[in-house]
Design a protein around this motif. Structure first.
Motif: not given
Length: 144
Positions: A114-125, A127-135
């Motif tokens: 689940x965490x892998x999916x979240x990271x891959x869907x936000x950080x890599x795909x 970049x405007x998602x809040x998680x990706x911006x925080x990372x």
């Protein structure tokens, strides 16, 4: 100060792994035992869903701290966290008063996935998602 933070983020997954090993080497009620036996067991069983997901997140933070987070590194971190979850289940099978089940291993792997999916869907795909911006803020702050 940033050097200390980088060092701490690098060490964190390994310290956490040692803590997991220590905790699973002891009886399940070593730290806490709740009065309601059903709730105690249910609560502790649900921790399988987050225990190794946290390990994966700590690996991700360590990679971000060194500007090394790539899609492949994210997947490798998930494999490492999942493999450590399986190793921990095998370890528990040799510890008195502990048990190891395939269901527990599946819960460990599910949390990581689940965490892998979240990271891959936000950080890599996305970049405007809040998680990706925080990372990204963490990465930039630690690497300039």
């Amino acid at each position: 100060m940033l050097r200390i933070v980088k060092w701490a983020l690098t060490a964190a997954p390994f310290i956490y792994m040692a803590l997991i090993w220590f905790m699973s080497s002891n009886p399940a009620d070593m730290v806490i035992k709740m009065d309601d036996e059903w709730f105690d067991r249910t609560f502790k069983e649900s921790l399988h869903l987050v225990e190794f997901a946290i390990l994966y997140v700590l690996f991700i933070l360590a990679l971000l701290a060194h500007d090394r987070l790539t899609y492949a590194a994210s997947f490798a971190a998930a494999l490492a966290a999942g493999f450590y979850g399986l190793t921990d289940e095998i370890h528990q099978s040799f510890v008195p008063y502990r048990s190891a089940t395939l269901i527990d291993a599946a819960k460990d792997l599910f949390g990581v996935a689940v965490c892998l999916l979240i990271v891959n869907r936000t950080y890599f795909r996305n970049k405007n998602h809040a998680i990706a911006r925080g990372m990204e803020k963490v990465r930039v702050k630690l690497n300039g």
